[in-house]
Design an enzyme around this catalytic site. Structure first.
Site, PDB file in Angstrom:
ATOM      1  N   HIS B  44     -66.316   3.138  39.059  1.00  0.00           N
ATOM      2  CA  HIS B  44     -66.838   2.356  40.211  1.00  0.00           C
ATOM      3  C   HIS B  44     -66.191   2.621  41.660  1.00  0.00           C
ATOM      4  CE1 HIS B  44     -70.201  -0.639  41.745  1.00  0.00           C
ATOM      5  NE2 HIS B  44     -68.966  -1.052  42.569  1.00  0.00           N
ATOM      6  N   GLU B  88     -76.411   1.190  48.361  1.00  0.00           N
ATOM      7  CA  GLU B  88     -75.359   0.764  47.304  1.00  0.00           C
ATOM      8  C   GLU B  88     -76.172   0.240  46.034  1.00  0.00           C
ATOM      9  OE1 GLU B  88     -70.967  -0.199  47.699  1.00  0.00           O
ATOM     10  OE2 GLU B  88     -71.858  -2.207  47.550  1.00  0.00           O
ATOM     11  N   HIS B  90     -76.628  -2.169  42.483  1.00  0.00           N
ATOM     12  CA  HIS B  90     -76.262  -3.136  41.681  1.00  0.00           C
ATOM     13  C   HIS B  90     -77.159  -3.291  40.725  1.00  0.00           C
ATOM     14  CE1 HIS B  90     -73.993  -7.076  42.649  1.00  0.00           C
ATOM     15  NE2 HIS B  90     -73.083  -5.873  42.769  1.00  0.00           N
ATOM     16  N   ASP B 263     -64.656  -5.833  53.837  1.00  0.00           N
ATOM     17  CA  ASP B 263     -65.014  -6.771  52.946  1.00  0.00           C
ATOM     18  C   ASP B 263     -64.651  -6.802  51.450  1.00  0.00           C
ATOM     19  OD1 ASP B 263     -66.716  -4.629  52.541  1.00  0.00           O
ATOM     20  OD2 ASP B 263     -67.681  -5.831  51.115  1.00  0.00           O
TER      21      ASP B 263
END
Lengths: 219, 721
Positions: B44, B88, B90, B263
């Site tokens: 990841h 992105e 999830h 972040d």
């Protein structure tokens, strides 16, 4: 007419509202942080939509106790104009400036689509540029717009002509008597769930909401 | 706890990788150090299987300001403004805990964008779900849609577009790919490279808890049936805090206080600290005792690996600390100076007065594993042979327009606030790309997400090219100029040569299309190990496309009015291989997908865009899933207006073939448009005339718009009734 827009943490339609106000009023509104307490010089206080304090506890419940709300109540007592839209409407009911409460939508889902509103009276500072009975389009975007009050309150609102707008196409959120917006008895405080401020530009699909701001500008 | 190869394996590091850790450290690592290595070297975070292939993608153009490598891609859109965007995934969290998985996916991608100084102005979502007949699919769809709405609506960023597919290959592994687009001034872009020895490292946002520990590692393994036991690794989102964080960061970015900002996303404090210091070529010291904590007695390991949401790490100018503190605290967020930038080139983490981790940064990044995994070239199926239609044209149309992949998405997007911000010119389903105006300007963004996984499964190279081409076409169909792409590569287990072969081929196709269409990739995300019980998803390289139109007033949608000619631009060969008609009507998923002719794509698209911008095109829709007849029906439904189709043989290949590079334009004078197309050597033919309230297929067959609408809008409301 000098307008101010209240900013609570979590409010998110303040920019939309400022655009609508600037367009109709010709001047930019004053943006007012929720910890301010001096509203001197303002004729109209606007509480915009969003999720003040994340809608935690209950929609509008925490914002209703912000420092600025004391000044808003004084402004109301002086007969000042107040417009609360969506979360702003919820805050006005939580603050006791308008009766009733906004519950979860009847279908328990967030609802985002255009709705048709019927103008119940056109002799107020908010609706003079509409016709009585006129239908206009406004986007709605809320999870808690199901207007509810006890039967006596609803009868009083109807009897005193304090219902501002009703859903004319479909009462999707389940509001009592299809009420979308109400006035305070002096007709100077308006709360409504849909967003006329998001339909003030032909590019966005229409100007159905603009007469509301034009009305205030002319008041 | 004994630190050894077995523990490393449970953290996702193989024996060779653990050996490399030992070599770098020159000793047995501490638990915290092993945790840091394992998340930084997870698939990841490290892209260890995909990196060598990703390098093939075109990433530059004169308008590209920052390509891959930053938190998000940045392109110049004129007027001194930049679009900042990324998509992105999830996926794994959204299967385990659909609401929170999807919600935090939206939150994470928002942070990638505003961390660069951009105000988020639009969200999109590319979603793939399993067989709708399964109860689990219904649960996942409901939770994902609620989660996306719950987060996006609250932060006040309009959700303006996306796509949804269903296929049994996603039964145990749905895909939730979230895209955010923001706007920044080109001279106020914020980057993550730390600088300035001694500068304070500041933590802003929510407190750190034990949620999401090892989330990045979870995203780097296959799923087993016991995946529900991994629920504690799913983070919990708080969109209210995110909204405060957006406003606080954007207000702070008006000042000159920030040296670098990042972040805390996957792998939390670890990846943000390591990446900021690593990119800046400096060192970093963190004192975990100063980290705002939500839970008692957290260990260094837990704090470094927590994926608690809504947190940012900043490097500040030391003389601006008080200014920054005032702004952050105005927004009721935690402000904590938790460390400083050093010149050591090491990350040193202390906790309770002791050193919990001390790792040299350069080898942590440079010695990260990089694999050229074995690949098997995909075998592309032979072209489809003759098929006999089991249904009449009108019966096939009514069945197709009602199927889960083509039916109305209103039930979904009615739960997303698409108008907040007051700039949404074209809302969901009203145009091929969403149109969002730049506040105070005539200029607007055109936004879309696209991928046709069934094509990618049959021919990953053609499928990769098709995904890029369709995104380009959808932007073009509004009149906008496509500028750049973010990609979200969703694939199975890269350790399987056939999966890696799909990946490599898809990249090859995408690269070809991006180059031919001047549509570079500026950001992206790779999600591998999308398998449950050894079964991989369809290869899904989701493409997020961004374009610009100078005058939003010129943008067109798909809704037709009466009195117009419908003209088809582009050649029709009748490609039924891998078509929805074949799957839904004949029940087979066979043949080769439609050919992607990039030269035709470019020529046809440039012609169409020119006609739209010249005025006179009332509506435009690309022809994609379901083919020509579905595209016409969608235009009729959007405009609540009928169409009398030009008589044509009732062959399914003509009406339902999915040939690429095609558009339907609604114009007042079809003959003039056809003449102009012919002059430009573009194929064009008259296919119908609008008006009335029926879709007339021939002299004897007509379907009322009301009947079409009932079929089109039936599925979702009935499913969730």
């Amino acid at each position: 007419m000098r307008a101010g827009i209240l900013l609570f943490p979590g409010i998110n339609r303040e920019r939309d509202m400022a655009i609508a106000v600037r367009q109709s009023f010709g001047t930019a509104p004053r943006m007012i942080w929720h910890k301010e307490t001096d509203l001197t010089g303002l004729d109209l206080i606007i509480i915009p939509g969003g999720f003040s304090y994340g809608d935690y506890l209950r929609c509008g419940a925490m914002a209703a106790h912000s420092p600025v709300m004391g000044a808003v109540k004084d402004h109301a007592a002086r007969g000042g104009y107040i417009l609360g839209v969506c979360n702003g409407f919820q805050i006005l009911t939580e603050a006791g400036l308008l009766p009733g409460v906004l519950l979860r939508n009847a279908g328990l889902r967030f609802l985002s689509m255009d709705t048709q509103l019927r103008v119940e009276r056109a002799d107020t500072a908010f609706t003079s540029q509409y016709q009585k009975g006129e239908l206009f389009r406004a986007p709605m975007a809320h999870g808690d717009g199901n207007y509810t009050a006890d039967a006596a309150t609803l009868d009083r609102l109807e009897g005193e002509g304090l219902v501002a707008f009703r859903y004319a196409d479909a009462n999707r959120n389940g509001s009592a008597r299809a009420i979308a917006g109400i006035y305070a008895p002096n007709l100077r405080i308006l709360g409504l769930m849909p967003h006329p401020e998001d339909l003030v530009d032909p590019l966005m699909g229409g100007t159905d909401g603009k007469p509301l701001f034009d009305s205030l500008a002319a008041a | 706890m004994i630190i050894d190869e077995a523990l490393a394996k449970s953290f996702g590091l193989n024996a060779a990788e653990y050996g490399r850790v030992l070599a770098i450290m020159g000793r047995i690592p501490s638990l915290t150090e092993l945790g840091i290595f394992s998340v930084m070297w997870s698939e990841h975070c490290s892209y260890k299987s995909s990196k060598i292939w990703l390098k093939q993608l075109p990433t530059t153009a004169p308008w590209v300001i920052h390509g891959p490598g930053e938190n998000a891609g940045v392109i110049d859109i004129g007027d001194g403004l930049a679009a900042v965007f990324k998509m992105e995934s999830h996926n794994h969290p959204s299967f385990i805990e659909p609401y929170q998985g999807a919600a935090t996916g939206v939150g994470g991608i928002l942070r990638d964008v505003f961390t660069m100084g951009a105000r988020p102005v639009a969200n999109l979502n590319a979603l793939r779900f399993g067989n709708p007949a399964l109860a689990v699919t219904k649960r996942v769809v409901d939770g994902v849609v609620r989660g996306i709405g719950g987060y996006g609506n609250c932060v006040g960023v309009p959700t303006v577009g996306g796509e949804v597919n269903f296929h049994p290959a996603y039964n145990g592994n749905p895909l939730v790919n979230a895209m955010t687009v923001g706007i920044a001034r080109v001279d106020r872009i914020f980057l993550s490279a730390a600088a300035g020895i001694g500068n304070p490292v500041v933590y802003v946002g929510s407190k750190t808890g034990r949620d999401g520990i090892h989330g990045a590692t979870m995203a780097s393994t296959e799923f087993a049936v016991d995946s529900a036991a991994k629920r504690p690794t799913v983070q919990v989102g708080d969109p209210f805090t995110e909204k405060l964080l957006i406003e606080a960061c954007l207000e702070l970015m008006q000042t000159d206080a920030i040296v670098a900002i990042q972040d805390m996303g996957a792998a939390g404090l670890t990846s943000s600290a390591v990446e900021m210091a690593g990119k800046g070529g400096v060192g970093i010291e963190l004192d975990l005792d100063r980290v705002p904590q939500r839970e008692a007695a957290m260990t260094a390991y837990e704090m470094m690996l927590s994926e608690s949401q809504e947190r940012m790490l900043l490097v500040l100018r030391p003389d601006r600390r008080e200014l920054a503190r005032r702004i952050i605290e105005k927004w009721d967020l935690d402000y904590a100076e938790i460390g400083r930038i050093t010149g050591t080139g090491r990350i040193i983490v202390t906790h309770g007065g002791a050193v919990a981790a001390d790792i040299p940064l350069a080898p942590l990044a440079d010695a990260a594993p990089l694999y050229e995994r074995p690949i098997v070239e995909p075998v592309v199926p032979a072209p489809l042979g003759n098929v006999v239609s089991p249904l009449s044209l009108e019966a096939a149309l009514l069945k197709l327009i009602a199927c889960p992949d083509l039916c109305a998405r209103r039930w979904i997007f009615d739960q997303y606030d698409s108008t907040v911000g007051g700039q949404t010119v074209k809302r969901p389903a009203s145009a091929d790309a969403a149109i969002v105006r730049l506040e105070g300007s005539r200029r607007a963004l055109a936004l879309t997400t696209d991928c046709t996984p069934r094509y990618c499964a049959a021919d990953p190279c053609a499928g990769g090219a098709q995904a890029v081409a369709e995104a380009w076409r959808n932007i073009t169909a509004t009149g906008a100029t496509p500028l750049a792409v973010t990609d979200n590569m969703n694939f199975g287990n890269p350790e399987k040569p056939e999966i890696m072969g799909q990946f490599a081929a898809a990249i090859r196709g995408m690269a070809k299309a991006c180059a031919a269409l001047d549509f570079p990739i500026v950001s992206g995300n790779v999600s591998l190990y999308n398998e449950t019980e050894g079964k991989a998803i369809l290869p899904t390289p989701a493409i997020g496309g961004v374009g610009v139109i100078e005058d939003a007033g010129l943008a067109v949608g798909i809704a037709i009015g009466p009195g117009l000619d419908l003209v088809l631009i582009g050649k029709t060969h009748g490609a039924l291989g891998q078509s929805l008609w074949l799957r839904e009507i004949c029940g087979c998923e066979t043949g080769a997908p439609p050919e992607v002719d990039l030269a035709a794509e470019r020529a046809n698209g440039d012609f169409v865009r020119g006609r739209i911008l010249a005025g006179g095109v009332a509506a435009c829709h690309d022809v994609s899933d379901g083919g020509l007849l579905i595209a016409v029906a969608e235009m009729a439904l959007a405009g609540d207006t009928g169409v009398a189709l030009t008589p044509h043989a009732s062959s399914p290949a003509f009406w339902f073939g999915e040939d690429q590079a095609r558009y339907i334009l609604a114009v007042a004078d079809g003959a003039a448009l056809i003449a102009a197309a012919q002059a430009a050597s573009i194929a064009a033919e008259h296919i119908g005339r609008t008006g009335g309230n029926r879709l007339t297929l021939s002299d004897s067959i007509a379907i009322s718009i009301a009947t079409l609408r009932e079929a089109h809008e039936r599925f979702f409301p009935a499913w969730f009734a």
